[in-house]
Write a protein that holds these residues in place. Structure first.
Motif, mmCIF file in Angstrom:
data_model
loop_
_atom_site.group_PDB
_atom_site.id
_atom_site.type_symbol
_atom_site.label_atom_id
_atom_site.label_comp_id
_atom_site.label_asym_id
_atom_site.label_seq_id
_atom_site.Cartn_x
_atom_site.Cartn_y
_atom_site.Cartn_z
ATOM 1 N N ILE A 1 0.866 -1.188 0.000
ATOM 2 C CA ILE A 1 0.000 0.000 0.000
ATOM 3 C C ILE A 1 0.894 1.227 0.000
ATOM 4 N N GLU A 2 0.434 2.277 -0.653
ATOM 5 C CA GLU A 2 1.135 3.561 -0.595
ATOM 6 C C GLU A 2 0.298 4.468 0.274
ATOM 7 N N ARG A 3 0.751 4.628 1.516
ATOM 8 C CA ARG A 3 -0.006 5.445 2.468
ATOM 9 C C ARG A 3 0.614 6.834 2.556
ATOM 10 N N ASN A 4 -0.150 7.762 3.130
ATOM 11 C CA ASN A 4 0.361 9.125 3.297
ATOM 12 C C ASN A 4 1.384 9.194 4.416
ATOM 13 N N LEU A 5 2.233 10.219 4.317
ATOM 14 C CA LEU A 5 3.266 10.439 5.335
ATOM 15 C C LEU A 5 2.615 10.651 6.692
ATOM 16 N N GLN A 6 3.212 10.071 7.730
ATOM 17 C CA GLN A 6 2.668 10.247 9.081
ATOM 18 C C GLN A 6 3.802 10.438 10.085
ATOM 19 N N ASP A 7 3.450 10.837 11.304
ATOM 20 C CA ASP A 7 4.459 11.037 12.353
ATOM 21 C C ASP A 7 5.325 9.788 12.495
ATOM 22 N N GLY A 8 6.657 10.021 12.627
ATOM 23 C CA GLY A 8 7.562 8.892 12.853
ATOM 24 C C GLY A 8 8.211 8.347 11.597
ATOM 25 N N ASP A 9 7.719 8.756 10.402
ATOM 26 C CA ASP A 9 8.364 8.305 9.155
ATOM 27 C C ASP A 9 9.726 8.967 9.004
ATOM 28 N N ILE A 10 10.636 8.290 8.333
ATOM 29 C CA ILE A 10 11.972 8.848 8.101
ATOM 30 C C ILE A 10 11.974 9.588 6.764
ATOM 31 N N VAL A 11 12.520 10.823 6.748
ATOM 32 C CA VAL A 11 12.607 11.604 5.511
ATOM 33 C C VAL A 11 14.012 12.204 5.394
ATOM 34 N N LEU A 12 14.381 12.568 4.168
ATOM 35 C CA LEU A 12 15.655 13.260 3.950
ATOM 36 C C LEU A 12 15.372 14.742 3.777
ATOM 37 N N PHE A 13 16.274 15.569 4.311
ATOM 38 C CA PHE A 13 16.094 17.020 4.232
ATOM 39 C C PHE A 13 17.370 17.616 3.657
ATOM 40 N N ASN A 14 17.216 18.552 2.719
ATOM 41 C CA ASN A 14 18.376 19.064 1.992
ATOM 42 C C ASN A 14 18.232 20.560 1.721
ATOM 43 N N ARG A 15 19.374 21.268 1.852
ATOM 44 C CA ARG A 15 19.407 22.683 1.430
ATOM 45 C C ARG A 15 20.490 22.846 0.370
ATOM 46 N N GLN A 16 20.121 23.544 -0.695
ATOM 47 C CA GLN A 16 21.104 23.796 -1.744
ATOM 48 C C GLN A 16 21.754 25.165 -1.543
ATOM 49 N N PRO A 17 23.032 25.348 -1.945
ATOM 50 C CA PRO A 17 23.865 24.358 -2.615
ATOM 51 C C PRO A 17 24.369 23.284 -1.656
ATOM 52 N N SER A 18 24.356 22.035 -2.100
ATOM 53 C CA SER A 18 24.845 20.920 -1.272
ATOM 54 C C SER A 18 26.355 20.827 -1.440
ATOM 55 N N LEU A 19 27.090 21.388 -0.489
ATOM 56 C CA LEU A 19 28.545 21.493 -0.638
ATOM 57 C C LEU A 19 29.317 20.422 0.131
ATOM 58 N N HIS A 20 28.657 19.769 1.079
ATOM 59 C CA HIS A 20 29.337 18.685 1.807
ATOM 60 C C HIS A 20 28.301 17.655 2.239
ATOM 61 N N ARG A 21 28.780 16.582 2.851
ATOM 62 C CA ARG A 21 27.895 15.439 3.128
ATOM 63 C C ARG A 21 26.677 15.829 3.960
ATOM 64 N N ILE A 22 26.910 16.679 4.984
ATOM 65 C CA ILE A 22 25.800 16.982 5.898
ATOM 66 C C ILE A 22 24.937 18.152 5.410
ATOM 67 N N SER A 23 24.980 18.423 4.084
ATOM 68 C CA SER A 23 23.972 19.316 3.491
ATOM 69 C C SER A 23 22.678 18.548 3.272
ATOM 70 N N MET A 24 22.749 17.206 3.459
ATOM 71 C CA MET A 24 21.549 16.377 3.376
ATOM 72 C C MET A 24 21.565 15.416 4.563
ATOM 73 N N MET A 25 20.542 15.494 5.411
ATOM 74 C CA MET A 25 20.464 14.614 6.594
ATOM 75 C C MET A 25 19.061 14.033 6.714
ATOM 76 N N ALA A 26 18.961 12.985 7.507
ATOM 77 C CA ALA A 26 17.661 12.346 7.719
ATOM 78 C C ALA A 26 16.994 12.912 8.975
ATOM 79 N N HIS A 27 15.690 13.119 8.903
ATOM 80 C CA HIS A 27 14.902 13.594 10.047
ATOM 81 C C HIS A 27 13.694 12.685 10.231
ATOM 82 N N ILE A 28 13.069 12.792 11.389
ATOM 83 C CA ILE A 28 11.848 12.031 11.670
ATOM 84 C C ILE A 28 10.666 12.989 11.487
ATOM 85 N N ALA A 29 9.716 12.578 10.657
ATOM 86 C CA ALA A 29 8.593 13.463 10.302
ATOM 87 C C ALA A 29 7.692 13.741 11.496
#
Length: 866
Positions: A391-419
């Motif tokens: 099933i493809e369900r909607n995003l809910q609390d506790g799901d893991i997502v990636l968050f990114n800000r450009q320009p991505s200049l190093h590894r930690i310009s993209m990190m995982a957060h909990i929704a």
């Protein structure tokens, strides 16, 4: 499948014969569609060139729109024209060879010597040959007089000041022997430079220049088609005029017009050629504009792609969520979906979700077919749902997502957060997480991506979660740490004078989530240090000097604020928690917790800091008023005396400079030494007053009743410095541009109100007023000169450093740490025997030091291991 290794790749130019061979149709008419809207035969939208309309079949390959790759056509030009991108190569050939016989303008012995040097292989010796041939007036082979060749960029050639046309140039180049072409860098088997003069133009397939159908059946053509229409029309006019025997002047004008259209067809930004434009005035995007630059095919379409399962919005700070959490707008969560595999363990929960959810959910059968859940088919799907479905369900609390800000200049310009699904239309992040993203809240936008596979989710959770990235992989110190308010509040809480009543302490402990209530240590009241100790891990022991202590000792002040920070078994016994304990790069306390405890511990610690911040800065109040910048009469008298002394020193320096008796600093000229001495006077004068003002202002923090204001922030090193205090309450001092006194102004003076050749302290940018008093007009101009440097640097260096970084990243992007520990390129070339020459990952160092001997020694002493 047979695997083969590519030996080499060779780029060439297509010959006119090859262009005709690969052509599906010859283009003869500039018309695109007839009156009924059907493509014209032998026109630029001829169905032999491919199809872009559903239902039609290509007349060349018989395929439909989905499967037809498109086919090239060709246009035979009535008169040859220069290819604007190769005129420089043609110019070199014309300088190096004879117009009459085509041979290189060197003697037979020199040519044989060059052939021996190249061993019969193709090598570009054109620059070497040109140096020898340019001065020659006669051909060594046929003794013909050699004229002067001039290129009037981009495409016009002159020979002895007379225009030489592409037909003549082509005849000239065709005379050059194959053996001589090899010395000029051309392989005659694959490439003849005569092909740089176009006789047959390739017409690209319709698939790369499709029409767009507008309302009312009107078709809008692509920019390339517009350009090709002009080329075909002028080519036909040129043919008609030649056949009708028109005067040579008209033919040459049409020929030049054809040259213009073909030049702008390849590059509509050619220097010296006005760009071709639409009726609206917009320049056409032709071949080179499609390919190069940020909006070109490579950077815009190939290396940068849009993706599904992503959201983008503005970010705002929210100190009430944890560092690993991300506040996602409800509107975005309603669109983003997460695939969930149905197993016997979650089958019941999945059915419940489908039954109760009013959000769109998709069901994917084991055979890959998908079905959207609606009110009409809900019961039917519930019956059908079984193990093996998705099933493809909607995003809910506790799901893991990636968050990114450009320009991505190093590894930690993209990190995982909990929704964490929240109201509103913006993403919310904890301000502590800003440094690795280099984010602020002045309108920054960020991207959220939802992993779609179990492997993706696992990798994000185990490798990318924010709380696991506290130590920077660049400099081996905390990069996710409190700043500004997050440092000011613990400073205010841990001051020796801070006491909280039972009610205040209980409120703060409740906010921090502390349920194990400590006993009061100040009679019925609680000290701030005891409250702060509740968020420190119970077995943590550390000792270090605070930033406040260093500042006060530097001012010659010794009191209870200068004590070392001592934490024993999780209890703060002495010292003040400030930037040396908490901040990015230097926070010793957060560094120890991040390295020696599970990442959940540092997240809980930051949770406590955020609650302290919210309480201390609202209930206890940190404020700033103009009153605190007023200084005593003693300071004002001292300031006047110090400035008078500085002007006397300046006059003495000017006198010795004029006489030439000034002591010259080794390695510098007299003028440079004089400027440096003048700068030194300005800085020394300022530092004397700065110390006294800081000492006077310490009363706000060192007394029994603490006033949390600017000096508290400066002592905590959360924001500002004593220089800011000095500029507002003392005086500005010497204006500085590029680490020297301002120089660029008018002839022999800085501003028009100065006397010519005046190099004194006052005429060189010294400002004796402060911001509270206000600056004079002259001082304001001096100050603006110093301020301009910052403005220019901000605008220019961001652009320059961004582009330099891009070039560097592209050059290094194929480097990889191989399984054997070496660093290699994609072609397996060896770069380093060991990663970083020492095999140490910066994240595992402490401020770049792989092993801190002193720290290890003290730890062994403390634990009794020595």
């Amino acid at each position: 499948m047979i695997m083969k290794r590519i030996g080499s790749i060779e780029f060439s130019v297509l010959s006119p014969e090859f262009v005709r061979k690969m052509s599906a149709v010859e283009i003869k008419t500039p018309e695109t569609y007839d009156k009924d809207g059907f493509p014209m035969e032998a026109g630029l939208m001829d169905p032999h060139l491919g199809v872009i309309n559903p239902g039609l079949r290509c007349k060349t390959c018989g395929q439909t729109m989905r499967n037809c790759p498109g086919h090239f056509g060709h246009l035979d030009l009535e008169r040859p024209v220069m290819h604007s991108e190769f005129t420089r190569k043609i110019e070199i050939l014309m300088h190096a060879t004879c117009k009459e016989c085509g041979t290189i303008l060197l003697s037979e012995e020199q040519i044989k010597k060059l052939e021996t040097e190249t061993k019969g292989k193709v090598r570009d010796l054109s620059k070497k040959i040109m140096l020898k041939t340019k001065p020659l007036k006669k051909c060594p082979s046929c003794n013909a007089e050699q004229g002067k060749v001039v290129l009037d960029k981009p495409t016009n050639f002159f020979y002895n000041k007379e225009r030489i046309y592409p037909t003549q140039i082509r005849e000239w180049i065709e005379k050059v022997p194959d053996a001589h072409l090899k010395l000029l860098g051309y392989n005659p088997e694959n490439l003849n430079p005569a092909w740089f003069i176009i006789t047959t133009l390739q017409v690209p397939p319709i698939t790369i220049r499709p029409s767009i159908s507008l309302e009312g059946g009107i078709k809008s053509e692509d920019d390339l088609t517009h350009k090709l229409v002009d080329i075909v029309r002028i080519n036909n006019r040129l043919r008609d005029n030649i056949e009708a025997g028109a005067p040579q002047l008209i033919i040459e004008d049409l020929w030049d017009l054809l040259q213009y259209h073909i030049t702008t067809y390849f590059d509509n930004n050619t220097a010296g050629v006005p760009p071709a434009k639409h009726r609206s005035g917009r320049p056409l995007r032709t071949i080179i504009q499609r390919l190069k630059g940020k909006k070109g095919r490579f950077r815009y379409n190939l290396t940068g792609k849009r993706v599904n399962h992503a959201a983008r919005s503005t970010i705002v700070p929210d100190p009430y969520i944890d560092i690993s959490e991300l506040g996602i707008p409800q509107e975005a969560a309603d669109e983003l979906t997460v695939p969930e595999f149905i197993t016997e363990w979650n089958l019941v929960a999945a059915k419940k979700q489908i039954k109760e959810s009013d959000r769109p959910v998709y069901v994917i059968r084991p055979n890959g077919s998908r079905r959207k859940v609606t009110e009409e088919n809900r019961e039917e799907i519930l019956e059908e749902l079984d193990v093996g479905y998705r099933i493809e369900r909607n995003l809910q609390d506790g799901d893991i997502v990636l968050f990114n800000r450009q320009p991505s200049l190093h590894r930690i310009s993209m990190m995982a957060h909990i929704a964490k699904i929240m109201p509103g239309k913006v993403f919310r992040i904890n301000p502590i997480v800003c440094p690795p993203y280099n984010a602020d809240f002045d309108g920054d936008e960020m991207n959220c991506h939802v992993p779609q596979t179990e492997e993706g989710k696992a990798e994000a959770k185990r490798l990318m979660l924010t709380r696991d990235q506290i130590i920077s992989p660049r400099f081996g110190a905390p990069v996710i740490a409190p700043e500004e308010d997050g440092v000011s509040a613990p400073f205010a809480l841990t001051l020796p004078q801070t006491e909280l009543s039972k009610e205040e302490a209980m409120q703060l402990l409740y906010n921090m989530g502390i349920t194990d209530i400590p006993k009061p240590d100040k009679g019925k009241n609680y000290s701030g240090r005891l409250i702060f100790s509740q968020i420190i891990p119970k077995d943590l022991t550390i000792e270090f000097e605070s930033y406040t202590g260093k500042v006060l000792k530097g001012l010659g002040v010794e009191n209870r604020l200068t004590e070392k920070v001592v934490i024993k078994d999780g209890q703060l016994l002495s010292g003040i928690i400030d930037a040396n304990a908490l901040s990015v790069g230097k926070g010793k306390l957060v560094d120890k917790i991040a390295r020696e405890y599970p990442s959940e511990v540092i997240e809980k610690f930051y949770h406590g800091i955020n609650r302290i911040m919210s309480y201390m800065l609202t209930a206890k109040v940190m404020t700033v008023s103009l009153e605190e910048y007023k200084v005593s009469d003693e300071i004002n008298k001292m300031k006047k005396k110090v400035i008078d002394d500085a002007f006397k020193k300046g006059e003495a320096l000017v006198e010795s400079y004029d006489k030439g008796t000034l002591e010259i600093i080794p390695g510098k000229t007299l003028d440079q030494s004089f400027e440096q001495y003048m700068m030194r006077i300005g800085f020394e004068t300022k530092s004397k007053i700065e110390k006294e003002i800081t000492k006077e202002k310490l009363k706000y923090v060192t007394g029994d009743k603490v006033v949390l204001n600017t000096i508290a922030m400066i002592l905590a090193k959360s924001r500002g410095s004593t220089i800011n205090l000095m500029n507002i309450a003392g005086f500005w001092g010497q204006a500085s541009v590029r680490e020297g006194r301002p120089k660029k102004g008018f002839t022999n003076r800085l501003i028009t109100s100065n006397a010519k050749n005046d190099v004194s302290l006052a005429a060189g940018g010294f400002i004796g007023n402060n911001f509270l008093e206000g600056l004079t007009a002259k001082q304001y101009f001096y100050h603006a000169m110093g301020g301009r440097q910052g403005e220019v640097d901000t605008g220019v260096s961001t652009k320059v450093s961004g582009y330099l970084y891009r070039r560097l990243a592209n050059a290094l992007k194929d480097l990889v740490a191989a399984p054997d520990g070496t660093v290699r390129t994609a072609s397996n070339s060896l770069i380093q025997y060991t990663y970083g020459e020492d095999g140490i990952f910066p994240k595992n160092t402490e401020n770049g030091v792989s092993v801190d001997i002193t720290k290890e020694f003290n730890e062994m002493k403390r634990t009794g291991k020595m």
